[in-house]
Write an enzyme that holds these catalytic residues in place. Structure first.
Site, PDB file in Angstrom:
ATOM      1  N   HIS A 128     -11.227  -2.707   3.115  1.00  0.00           N
ATOM      2  CA  HIS A 128     -11.177  -2.379   4.547  1.00  0.00           C
ATOM      3  C   HIS A 128     -11.942  -1.108   4.901  1.00  0.00           C
ATOM      4  CE1 HIS A 128      -8.294   0.103   2.565  1.00  0.00           C
ATOM      5  NE2 HIS A 128      -8.137   0.823   3.654  1.00  0.00           N
ATOM      6  N   ASP A 129     -12.470  -0.408   3.911  1.00  0.00           N
ATOM      7  CA  ASP A 129     -13.243   0.820   4.162  1.00  0.00           C
ATOM      8  C   ASP A 129     -14.742   0.597   3.986  1.00  0.00           C
ATOM      9  OD1 ASP A 129     -10.901   2.339   4.491  1.00  0.00           O
ATOM     10  OD2 ASP A 129     -10.821   2.883   2.365  1.00  0.00           O
ATOM     11  N   ASP A 177      -2.967   4.670  -2.458  1.00  0.00           N
ATOM     12  CA  ASP A 177      -4.007   5.291  -1.648  1.00  0.00           C
ATOM     13  C   ASP A 177      -4.386   6.674  -2.193  1.00  0.00           C
ATOM     14  OD1 ASP A 177      -5.431   4.881   0.979  1.00  0.00           O
ATOM     15  OD2 ASP A 177      -4.475   6.794   1.450  1.00  0.00           O
ATOM     16  N   GLU A 221      -6.340   3.987  -6.088  1.00  0.00           N
ATOM     17  CA  GLU A 221      -7.650   4.175  -5.452  1.00  0.00           C
ATOM     18  C   GLU A 221      -8.184   5.522  -5.906  1.00  0.00           C
ATOM     19  OE1 GLU A 221      -9.708   4.395  -1.012  1.00  0.00           O
ATOM     20  OE2 GLU A 221      -7.820   5.398  -1.431  1.00  0.00           O
ATOM     21  N   ASP A 277       0.867  -1.173   0.000  1.00  0.00           N
ATOM     22  CA  ASP A 277       0.000   0.000   0.000  1.00  0.00           C
ATOM     23  C   ASP A 277       0.908   1.228   0.000  1.00  0.00           C
ATOM     24  OD1 ASP A 277      -2.331   1.652   0.453  1.00  0.00           O
ATOM     25  OD2 ASP A 277      -3.232  -0.086   1.426  1.00  0.00           O
TER      26      ASP A 277
HETATM   27  O1  TEU Z   1      -9.374   5.824   1.729  1.00  0.00           O
HETATM   28  C1  TEU Z   1      -9.779   6.981   1.069  1.00  0.00           C
HETATM   29  C2  TEU Z   1     -11.086   7.494   1.430  1.00  0.00           C
HETATM   30  O2  TEU Z   1     -11.497   8.472   0.871  1.00  0.00           O
HETATM   31  C3  TEU Z   1     -11.819   6.792   2.511  1.00  0.00           C
HETATM   32  O3  TEU Z   1     -11.594   7.493   3.669  1.00  0.00           O
HETATM   33  C4  TEU Z   1     -13.226   6.696   2.186  1.00  0.00           C
HETATM   34  O4  TEU Z   1     -13.802   7.906   1.851  1.00  0.00           O
HETATM   35  C5  TEU Z   1     -14.007   6.193   3.329  1.00  0.00           C
HETATM   36  O5  TEU Z   1     -13.224   5.425   4.145  1.00  0.00           O
HETATM   37  C6  TEU Z   1     -15.154   5.387   2.821  1.00  0.00           C
HETATM   38  O6  TEU Z   1     -15.571   4.563   3.788  1.00  0.00           O
HETATM   39  C7  TEU Z   1      -8.032   5.582   1.858  1.00  0.00           C
HETATM   40  C8  TEU Z   1      -7.837   4.345   2.697  1.00  0.00           C
HETATM   41  O7  TEU Z   1      -8.378   3.248   2.012  1.00  0.00           O
HETATM   42  C9  TEU Z   1      -8.436   4.564   4.044  1.00  0.00           C
HETATM   43  O8  TEU Z   1      -8.382   3.417   4.852  1.00  0.00           O
HETATM   44  C10 TEU Z   1      -7.689   5.707   4.705  1.00  0.00           C
HETATM   45  O9  TEU Z   1      -8.300   6.019   5.923  1.00  0.00           O
HETATM   46  C11 TEU Z   1      -7.660   6.937   3.817  1.00  0.00           C
HETATM   47  O10 TEU Z   1      -7.345   6.658   2.467  1.00  0.00           O
HETATM   48  C12 TEU Z   1      -6.591   7.888   4.312  1.00  0.00           C
HETATM   49  O11 TEU Z   1      -5.328   7.340   4.043  1.00  0.00           O
END
Ligand code: TEU
Ligand code: CA
Length: 535
Positions: A310-311, A194, A236, A98
């Site tokens: 994971h989000d 990311d 992403e 990542d």
């Molecule tokens: O996620 C990007 C992001 O925009 C997320 O925060 C998203 O909007 C939200 O979680 C939707 O549920 C990336 C990573 O995948 C995330 O885990 C990180 O928190 C974020 O970037 C910051 O690095």
């Protein structure tokens, strides 16, 4: 153009905190992952996307990095990392790191120097202003934080402990490329990038994603790091349109292998509102149009295929059935997705049909995004009930509860009496051990899909054709010059009618009795299958 290795593999995402704890502190770690590589080999995956394991104060579970070239002691050390790369490779599994370079931790030496000394060359690595504007953080509140030491405001689109980097600075970009090169030299096979669509931001003009210099930076990164190296990259990119998708992933443009686009995820919330205003019922016709668009209009670009990460909430909890059709709906969603064009991703536990956790109160929540949201919503007069409903369905901790390995204490995740997040109470029946012992489990559907991806080139090449069907039925054909495959899924707890174009077919994979579907012209709840059409 010949096939790329990443067009024939399935990628498995590991969230290290939650995968397997090897030393009894209740937190997953690198040795834990190494101990489960045989399991992943049996599943058949070709690559692991490893969520961040770098040194970090863990304000956002490692997406706040204080050293890009050290491993967090929570997870192990650089020797463990080298061992993971080596042991994975032995089993034909590549490691994708990542890459979080839109921001660092506020504890990164660059930021420490930047905030303490306005004359430092690091000052300009971040984004400082004397006055904030109205930009908001994705994690609630203003995107600007006043820094007492710097006597200025700095920009942070995520938590205040994640200051945004200033990609306008040439030296910063150079340092990032050098760091990436050292990781590739170490033997990793690529990067998941990311929020890479944010690096071209222009905060004074309220431009956050898709800034004017975005593709220039990515092409520069390609020249400085990726060129001539057989790595895979996936960006992403939350707001990517089909045109953006082509820009990133058309190989002639020398940018990325593919991107994660989130248009289908957008159907989980009310248009124009934050993700906390969710829509639970899936809009199948809208979903069909989104698939059709991304499957047919990407031209020379390349797709990624995913339901979970994971989000996101566990897919069965928002769009499947977690009760009487848990297994069947899990298989149906897998069959529907994995036979499209693109590289499929499986998020840990998806292959078991893991579901959202029944969180009861805020003190069970660890995720900073959810906690900030709760604070803001409560202060604006929302009820705790409304807040908890939203977190239970949409909150990120749902994806982050420990992986369920067996029916022993703590689901076999840890020897500790308590893990950093609770183990889902269904672990006694939903776990790896039980899945492996049952030939009809969800695990074996994933195993077969992953195997098909490796063996059958039509999955890479064949055209995609969406068929006109009843509302809740999604059906598409994949056509090559000499063969045609039909994939059908009933996205419903009810019967739907469906007539196969011909009744002489070869079954490729299914979660049902295809003969019966042919005879009755009826799909039962969550029926899904792929057949090769003869003649
Ligand atoms: O996620 C990007 C992001 O925009 C997320 O925060 C998203 O909007 C939200 O979680 C939707 O549920 C990336 C990573 O995948 C995330 O885990 C990180 O928190 C974020 O970037 C910051 O690095
Ligand atoms: Ca541990």
């Amino acid at each position: 153009m010949g096939l790329k290795w990443w067009q024939k593999v399935t990628v498995y995402q590991i969230y290290p905190r939650s995968f397997k704890d090897s030393n009894g502190d209740g937190i997953g770690d690198l040795q834990g992952i190494i101990s489960k590589l045989d399991y992943l080999q049996e599943l058949g995956i070709g690559a692991i996307w490893l969520s961040p394991v770098y040194q970090s104060p863990m304000d956002d579970n490692g997406y706040d990095i204080s050293d890009y070239e050290a491993i967090s002691e929570l997870f192990g050390d650089m020797q463990d990392m080298d061992e993971l790369i080596r042991e994975a490779k032995k089993r034909g599994i590549a490691i994708i790191m990542d890459l979080v370079v839109n921001h660092t931790s506020d504890e990164h030496p660059w930021f420490i120097e930047a905030r303490s000394n306005p004359e430092s060359s690091k000052r300009d690595y971040y984004i400082w202003r004397d006055q904030p504007n109205e930009l908001e953080s994705i994690f609630s509140g203003s995107a600007w934080e006043y820094d007492e030491e710097a006597k200025q405001y700095y920009l942070h689109f995520f938590s205040r402990k994640q200051p945004d980097l200033n990609w306008e600075n040439t030296n910063l970009r150079k340092e990032i490329y050098q760091m990436m090169n050292r990781w590739v030299d170490k033997g990793i096979a690529g990067f998941r990038m990311d929020v890479i669509d944010m690096i071209g931001k222009e905060p004074d003009h309220y431009i956050v994603n898709n800034g004017p210099k975005l593709h220039e930076y990515i092409q520069e990164m390609h020249r400085e790091v990726l060129e001539g190296r057989d790595v895979m990259t996936v960006g992403e990119t939350w707001g990517a349109s089909i045109e953006d998708g082509i820009k990133y992933s058309d190989s002639a443009r020398q940018e990325l292998s593919m991107v994660f686009q989130f248009e289908q995820v957008g159907l989980q919330h009310e248009p124009g509102k934050s993700k906390w205003y969710y829509i639970k019922d899936v809009d199948v016709p809208a979903m069909k149009e989104i698939f059709k668009k991304w499957q047919t209009q990407l031209k020379n670009g390349w797709n990624s295929l995913f339901w979970n990460n994971h989000d996101l909430p566990r897919i069965l909890s928002i769009w499947g059935n977690t009760k009487e059709y848990r297994e069947k709906s899990a298989k149906a969603l897998a069959i529907l997705l994995h036979l499209m064009k693109g590289t499929p991703y499986v998020y840990q536990g998806e292959e078991l049909g893991m579901i959202n956790y029944p969180f009861q109160s805020l003190d069970q929540i660890e995720d900073i995004e959810s906690l900030n949201f709760a604070k803001e919503a409560l202060s604006e007069g929302k009820t705790m009930e409304w807040v908890m409903d939203a977190i239970r369905l949409i909150g990120r901790d749902n994806a982050r509860t420990p992986m369920q390995w067996d029916d022993g204490p703590m689901g076999g995740f840890t020897e500790a009496p308590k893990a950093w997040l609770p183990v889902h109470p269904n672990y006694r029946s939903v776990n790896v051990k039980a899945a492996l012992e049952n030939r009809l489990s969800i695990f074996y559907t994933y195993q077969k899909l992953i195997q098909l991806r490796k063996e059958q080139d039509w999955l890479v090449y064949a055209d995609f054709e969406l068929l006109d069907t009843e509302e809740k039925v999604i059906a598409y054909r994949r056509n090559t010059i000499d063969a045609s495959y039909l994939i059908v899924m009933n996205w419903s707890d009810n019967l739907s009618s469906f007539t196969l174009p011909i009744d002489d077919v070869d079954e490729v994979i299914s979660n049902t009795d295809v003969e019966q579907v042919i005879q009755t012209k009826t799909l039962r709840p969550w029926d899904a299958f792929c057949v090769k059409l003869k003649s």
